[in-house]
Design a protein around this motif. Structure first.
Motif, PDB file in Angstrom:
ATOM      1  N   ILE A 298       0.831  -1.202   0.000  1.00  0.00           N
ATOM      2  CA  ILE A 298       0.000   0.000   0.000  1.00  0.00           C
ATOM      3  C   ILE A 298       0.867   1.254   0.000  1.00  0.00           C
ATOM      4  CG2 ILE A 298      -1.684   1.311   1.338  1.00  0.00           C
ATOM      5  CD1 ILE A 298      -2.885  -1.332   2.263  1.00  0.00           C
ATOM      6  N   ARG A 299       1.900   1.257   0.828  1.00  0.00           N
ATOM      7  CA  ARG A 299       2.788   2.426   0.873  1.00  0.00           C
ATOM      8  C   ARG A 299       3.500   2.623  -0.461  1.00  0.00           C
ATOM      9  NH1 ARG A 299       4.253   0.448   6.358  1.00  0.00           N
ATOM     10  NH2 ARG A 299       3.255   1.820   7.878  1.00  0.00           N
ATOM     11  N   ARG A 300       3.857   1.520  -1.126  1.00  0.00           N
ATOM     12  CA  ARG A 300       4.518   1.623  -2.425  1.00  0.00           C
ATOM     13  C   ARG A 300       3.579   2.239  -3.459  1.00  0.00           C
ATOM     14  NH1 ARG A 300       5.283  -3.605  -3.711  1.00  0.00           N
ATOM     15  NH2 ARG A 300       6.807  -3.753  -2.025  1.00  0.00           N
ATOM     16  N   LEU A 301       2.299   1.835  -3.405  1.00  0.00           N
ATOM     17  CA  LEU A 301       1.317   2.412  -4.330  1.00  0.00           C
ATOM     18  C   LEU A 301       1.114   3.896  -4.055  1.00  0.00           C
ATOM     19  CD1 LEU A 301      -1.380  -0.424  -4.411  1.00  0.00           C
ATOM     20  CD2 LEU A 301       0.135   0.249  -6.279  1.00  0.00           C
ATOM     21  N   TYR A 302       1.190   4.290  -2.786  1.00  0.00           N
ATOM     22  CA  TYR A 302       1.036   5.693  -2.434  1.00  0.00           C
ATOM     23  C   TYR A 302       2.235   6.522  -2.910  1.00  0.00           C
ATOM     24  CZ  TYR A 302      -2.918   4.542   0.626  1.00  0.00           C
ATOM     25  OH  TYR A 302      -4.121   4.123   1.118  1.00  0.00           O
ATOM     26  N   ARG A 303       3.416   5.956  -2.792  1.00  0.00           N
ATOM     27  CA  ARG A 303       4.611   6.703  -3.171  1.00  0.00           C
ATOM     28  C   ARG A 303       4.721   6.889  -4.682  1.00  0.00           C
ATOM     29  NH1 ARG A 303       7.218   3.510   0.847  1.00  0.00           N
ATOM     30  NH2 ARG A 303       7.926   2.087  -0.797  1.00  0.00           N
ATOM     31  N   ARG A 304       4.361   5.851  -5.415  1.00  0.00           N
ATOM     32  CA  ARG A 304       4.554   5.899  -6.866  1.00  0.00           C
ATOM     33  C   ARG A 304       3.408   5.191  -7.566  1.00  0.00           C
ATOM     34  NH1 ARG A 304      10.351   4.658  -9.736  1.00  0.00           N
ATOM     35  NH2 ARG A 304       9.886   5.648 -11.740  1.00  0.00           N
ATOM     36  N   CYS A 305       2.763   5.891  -8.468  1.00  0.00           N
ATOM     37  CA  CYS A 305       1.649   5.306  -9.212  1.00  0.00           C
ATOM     38  C   CYS A 305       2.194   4.434 -10.340  1.00  0.00           C
ATOM     39  CB  CYS A 305       0.757   6.408  -9.790  1.00  0.00           C
ATOM     40  SG  CYS A 305      -0.717   5.786 -10.624  1.00  0.00           S
ATOM     41  N   PRO A 306       1.713   3.197 -10.466  1.00  0.00           N
ATOM     42  CA  PRO A 306       2.165   2.340 -11.574  1.00  0.00           C
ATOM     43  C   PRO A 306       1.813   2.960 -12.926  1.00  0.00           C
ATOM     44  CG  PRO A 306       1.017   1.057  -9.896  1.00  0.00           C
ATOM     45  CD  PRO A 306       0.796   2.495  -9.559  1.00  0.00           C
ATOM     46  N   PRO A 307       2.567   2.620 -13.972  1.00  0.00           N
ATOM     47  CA  PRO A 307       2.301   3.181 -15.309  1.00  0.00           C
ATOM     48  C   PRO A 307       0.894   2.820 -15.804  1.00  0.00           C
ATOM     49  CG  PRO A 307       4.425   2.053 -15.242  1.00  0.00           C
ATOM     50  CD  PRO A 307       3.738   1.721 -13.965  1.00  0.00           C
ATOM     51  N   ARG A 308       0.263   3.804 -16.459  1.00  0.00           N
ATOM     52  CA  ARG A 308      -1.078   3.623 -17.041  1.00  0.00           C
ATOM     53  C   ARG A 308      -2.060   3.054 -16.016  1.00  0.00           C
ATOM     54  NH1 ARG A 308       2.561   1.844 -20.557  1.00  0.00           N
ATOM     55  NH2 ARG A 308       2.168  -0.338 -20.065  1.00  0.00           N
ATOM     56  N   ALA A 309      -1.987   3.576 -14.791  1.00  0.00           N
ATOM     57  CA  ALA A 309      -2.852   3.097 -13.711  1.00  0.00           C
ATOM     58  C   ALA A 309      -3.248   4.262 -12.819  1.00  0.00           C
ATOM     59  CB  ALA A 309      -2.149   2.007 -12.899  1.00  0.00           C
ATOM     60  N   ALA A 310      -4.164   3.995 -11.908  1.00  0.00           N
ATOM     61  CA  ALA A 310      -4.584   4.973 -10.911  1.00  0.00           C
ATOM     62  C   ALA A 310      -4.763   4.259  -9.582  1.00  0.00           C
ATOM     63  CB  ALA A 310      -5.881   5.665 -11.331  1.00  0.00           C
ATOM     64  N   VAL A 311      -4.437   4.949  -8.503  1.00  0.00           N
ATOM     65  CA  VAL A 311      -4.590   4.407  -7.151  1.00  0.00           C
ATOM     66  C   VAL A 311      -5.694   5.194  -6.459  1.00  0.00           C
ATOM     67  CG1 VAL A 311      -3.470   3.925  -4.948  1.00  0.00           C
ATOM     68  CG2 VAL A 311      -2.152   3.788  -7.090  1.00  0.00           C
ATOM     69  N   VAL A 312      -6.757   4.507  -6.085  1.00  0.00           N
ATOM     70  CA  VAL A 312      -7.936   5.147  -5.502  1.00  0.00           C
ATOM     71  C   VAL A 312      -8.237   4.507  -4.150  1.00  0.00           C
ATOM     72  CG1 VAL A 312     -10.401   5.627  -5.790  1.00  0.00           C
ATOM     73  CG2 VAL A 312      -8.882   5.661  -7.777  1.00  0.00           C
ATOM     74  N   CYS A 313      -8.543   5.336  -3.158  1.00  0.00           N
ATOM     75  CA  CYS A 313      -8.979   4.846  -1.847  1.00  0.00           C
ATOM     76  C   CYS A 313     -10.498   4.931  -1.774  1.00  0.00           C
ATOM     77  CB  CYS A 313      -8.354   5.675  -0.724  1.00  0.00           C
ATOM     78  SG  CYS A 313      -6.567   5.522  -0.609  1.00  0.00           S
ATOM     79  N   PHE A 314     -11.108   3.909  -1.194  1.00  0.00           N
ATOM     80  CA  PHE A 314     -12.568   3.866  -1.089  1.00  0.00           C
ATOM     81  C   PHE A 314     -12.974   3.538   0.336  1.00  0.00           C
ATOM     82  CE2 PHE A 314     -16.244   0.989  -0.753  1.00  0.00           C
ATOM     83  CZ  PHE A 314     -17.246   1.849  -1.138  1.00  0.00           C
ATOM     84  N   ASP A 315     -14.055   4.187   0.791  1.00  0.00           N
ATOM     85  CA  ASP A 315     -14.668   3.830   2.068  1.00  0.00           C
ATOM     86  C   ASP A 315     -16.070   4.424   2.126  1.00  0.00           C
ATOM     87  OD1 ASP A 315     -14.917   2.586   4.466  1.00  0.00           O
ATOM     88  OD2 ASP A 315     -13.472   3.828   5.559  1.00  0.00           O
TER      89      ASP A 315
END
Length: 204
Positions: A11-28
């Motif tokens: 999770i921390r890795r996804l927060y630090r750097r967004c993967p190519p051609r992707a998006a990181v979204v938090c849901f609650d």
């Protein structure tokens, strides 16, 4: 324990750097929200504090806010629903998928039993090409949207006594529009999640 630490690092890795051609979204989900007076801070004459009315009978039901936060775009938005069932969850995530055409989606969320881990919901995520990233049970604070829900509550609910859900809903949406202007995310597709046509949700 080992698995938990691995998930935290992911999770921390996804927060630090967004993967190519992707998006990181938090849901609650935020709620349930009732129609009742909510305390806060306000000016009042000395020895004459404002009183909160009694609410022994609450007949107007509850609402929940299904919130999405794009981590790297710093864009917060969502939709209201009267219940937290699978149909409402399906609609919210179909709307989310429409906001990111052609992108890989990583969604950080908690592993709410019998809802987020339901086989039908997992099948929908697979069909929509959404990759869920579950926060460990004792580490829900890793979900960044939790902090934004705190600000949302402080700006829209503190010291209020709304007559209806519609009044509160308009104030929450007004705050979200204000936040889009301040952050510069008015043109982000997630900012228009509420305007997506219902009859187009299946096309993604």
């Amino acid at each position: 324990m080992i698995r938990t630490s691995i998930v935290k690092k992911l999770i921390r890795r996804l927060y630090r750097r967004c993967p190519p051609r992707a998006a990181v979204v938090c849901f609650d989900e935020w709620g349930p929200l009732e129609i009742r007076p909510i305390g806060g801070v306000a000016w009042a004459p000395r020895n004459k504090p404002q009183r909160m009315r009694a609410t022994y009978r609450r007949l107007k039901g509850t609402e929940l806010f299904f919130g999405f936060y794009d981590v790297h775009a710093d864009c917060l938005d969502g939709v209201f629903h009267r219940r937290k069932r699978l149909p409402e969850l399906f609609e919210a995530f179909q709307r989310l998928r429409r906001c990111y055409p052609g992108k890989k989606l990583y969604v950080v969320m908690d592993n709410l039993h019998q809802t987020h881990d339901h086989p039908r919901f997992l099948a929908l995520l697979k069909r929509l090409r959404i990759h869920p990233v579950w926060t460990p049970t004792e580490a829900s604070w890793l979900n960044l949207i939790e902090a934004h829900f705190g600000a949302l509550k402080r700006f829209t609910l503190a010291n209020t006594d709304d007559p209806s859900h519609a009044v509160r809903r308009r104030r929450v949406y007004r705050y979200l529009r204000y936040r889009h202007r301040k952050v510069g995310t008015q043109e982000h597709r997630l900012a228009g999640i509420r305007s997506i046509s219902i009859n187009k949700l299946e096309a993604h």
